[in-house]
Design an enzyme around this catalytic site. Sequence first.
Site, PDB file in Angstrom:
ATOM      1  CG  ASN A  13      24.088 -13.547  -0.074  1.00  0.00           C
ATOM      2  OD1 ASN A  13      24.791 -12.547  -0.125  1.00  0.00           O
ATOM      3  ND2 ASN A  13      24.019 -14.414  -1.067  1.00  0.00           N
ATOM      4  CG  HIS A  16      23.694  -7.201  -2.431  1.00  0.00           C
ATOM      5  ND1 HIS A  16      24.303  -6.979  -3.652  1.00  0.00           N
ATOM      6  CD2 HIS A  16      22.918  -8.302  -2.595  1.00  0.00           C
ATOM      7  CE1 HIS A  16      23.880  -7.884  -4.526  1.00  0.00           C
ATOM      8  NE2 HIS A  16      23.044  -8.693  -3.909  1.00  0.00           N
ATOM      9  CG  HIS A  49      27.663 -15.568  -5.768  1.00  0.00           C
ATOM     10  ND1 HIS A  49      26.577 -15.393  -6.597  1.00  0.00           N
ATOM     11  CD2 HIS A  49      28.584 -16.223  -6.519  1.00  0.00           C
ATOM     12  CE1 HIS A  49      26.829 -15.918  -7.788  1.00  0.00           C
ATOM     13  NE2 HIS A  49      28.055 -16.418  -7.765  1.00  0.00           N
ATOM     14  NE  ARG A  51      27.782 -12.363 -10.185  1.00  0.00           N
ATOM     15  CZ  ARG A  51      26.568 -12.861 -10.448  1.00  0.00           C
ATOM     16  NH1 ARG A  51      25.705 -13.010  -9.480  1.00  0.00           N
ATOM     17  NH2 ARG A  51      26.223 -13.175 -11.668  1.00  0.00           N
ATOM     18  NE  ARG A  55      28.254  -8.785 -10.867  1.00  0.00           N
ATOM     19  CZ  ARG A  55      27.255  -9.251 -11.618  1.00  0.00           C
ATOM     20  NH1 ARG A  55      26.016  -9.154 -11.185  1.00  0.00           N
ATOM     21  NH2 ARG A  55      27.485  -9.802 -12.780  1.00  0.00           N
ATOM     22  CD  GLU A  76      24.818 -17.902  -3.127  1.00  0.00           C
ATOM     23  OE1 GLU A  76      24.971 -17.025  -3.994  1.00  0.00           O
ATOM     24  OE2 GLU A  76      23.856 -17.928  -2.371  1.00  0.00           O
ATOM     25  CB  THR A 107      21.924 -16.383  -9.240  1.00  0.00           C
ATOM     26  OG1 THR A 107      23.105 -15.938  -8.583  1.00  0.00           O
ATOM     27  CG2 THR A 107      22.163 -17.757  -9.826  1.00  0.00           C
ATOM     28  CD  GLU A 157      20.027 -21.769  -1.646  1.00  0.00           C
ATOM     29  OE1 GLU A 157      20.948 -22.222  -0.947  1.00  0.00           O
ATOM     30  OE2 GLU A 157      19.827 -20.561  -1.824  1.00  0.00           O
ATOM     31  CG  HIS A 200      17.271 -15.493  -6.048  1.00  0.00           C
ATOM     32  ND1 HIS A 200      16.623 -14.429  -6.612  1.00  0.00           N
ATOM     33  CD2 HIS A 200      18.562 -15.391  -6.420  1.00  0.00           C
ATOM     34  CE1 HIS A 200      17.494 -13.725  -7.312  1.00  0.00           C
ATOM     35  NE2 HIS A 200      18.681 -14.282  -7.207  1.00  0.00           N
TER      36      HIS A 200
HETATM   37  N1  PXP Z   1      20.591 -18.439  -2.832  1.00  0.00           N
HETATM   38  C1  PXP Z   1      21.347 -18.363  -3.933  1.00  0.00           C
HETATM   39  C2  PXP Z   1      21.866 -19.622  -4.530  1.00  0.00           C
HETATM   40  C3  PXP Z   1      21.687 -17.117  -4.525  1.00  0.00           C
HETATM   41  O1  PXP Z   1      22.434 -17.071  -5.627  1.00  0.00           O
HETATM   42  C4  PXP Z   1      21.232 -15.936  -3.895  1.00  0.00           C
HETATM   43  C5  PXP Z   1      21.622 -14.607  -4.444  1.00  0.00           C
HETATM   44  O2  PXP Z   1      23.004 -14.451  -4.344  1.00  0.00           O
HETATM   45  C6  PXP Z   1      20.467 -16.065  -2.730  1.00  0.00           C
HETATM   46  C7  PXP Z   1      20.137 -17.325  -2.227  1.00  0.00           C
HETATM   47  C8  PXP Z   1      19.978 -14.873  -1.970  1.00  0.00           C
HETATM   48  O3  PXP Z   1      19.135 -14.129  -2.773  1.00  0.00           O
HETATM   49  P1  PXP Z   1      18.687 -12.686  -2.283  1.00  0.00           P
HETATM   50  O4  PXP Z   1      19.932 -11.857  -2.199  1.00  0.00           O
HETATM   51  O5  PXP Z   1      17.748 -12.248  -3.342  1.00  0.00           O
HETATM   52  O6  PXP Z   1      18.034 -12.862  -0.945  1.00  0.00           O
END
Ligand code: PXP
Length: 258
Positions: A13, A16, A49, A51, A55, A76, A107, A157, A200
């Site tokens: 992901n 960030h 994601h 949003r 952001r 996402e 999330t 998930e 997550h």
């Molecule tokens: N899976 C989902 C559905 C999420 O919303 C997120 C956070 O955007 C992640 C995985 C990844 O989480 P993290 O950034 O904490 O590894």
Amino acid sequence: MTNNSTYLRLGVNIDHVATIRNARGGRHPDPLRAAHLAVEAGADGITAHLREDRRHISDSDIARLKSELTRPLNLEMAATPEMVAIALRHVPNACCLVPERREERTTEGGLDVAGQKIALAPVIRDLKSAGIRVSLFIEPDIRAIEAAADLGADIVELHTGAYCEYVAADDAKSTASEVARLAKAATEAANRGLEVHAGHGLTFNTVAALARMPEVVELNIGHFLIGEAIFGGLHAAVRRMRALMDEARFKASGRVIA
Ligand code: PXP
């Protein structure tokens, strides 16, 4: 990428990277460059994601990821008409539907699938009709799994946030019971024909417990990898995560680890 049944996919992901870019405006660091690097280092897919408040990831990031990525894109998004229209325009490999509140930092929980069946049904139908695989981000909870199966979702998930928080708090008892809850949910979901993903808050320290669960076929990991990239580079962070996943998976399938 390997196709044998014990292989565990890693979705990186890159949200960030966009968070850092947006702190100053401009184009640096570019999430697409991070996506290419993650793929080179062993990521099997890229997750982003979009949003409601934009952001981090922007609409043009999604367009560029979709047109330039060499691996599947997992978008996402909240189950809103705006996001569904965007998904139908870009047709990512998969859409992971997540709950979204503007005030939350990330999330915070899974979707209330059982309570929102009526609202989710047309969203899932429209995405699936466009050939997009639909994933629902849920707590490891049997009611949510049953509702996801009833709605015809392809994937669930499992939210690993609570598990990771227990580990961070050194709470061994709660950690063990949350791992058991996740394992049970993974089995229940797979028995209902759902593909099982998880994610997550996962880190080098927490990934093995999930990698050992044979029903889990994909992990989505973001914040920790991007944070680690500050210290040792993204390539090294993804490679280490990949190695830890493979090691745990391999040992579990060889029954070395119970
Ligand atoms: N899976 C989902 C559905 C999420 O919303 C997120 C956070 O955007 C992640 C995985 C990844 O989480 P993290 O950034 O904490 O590894």
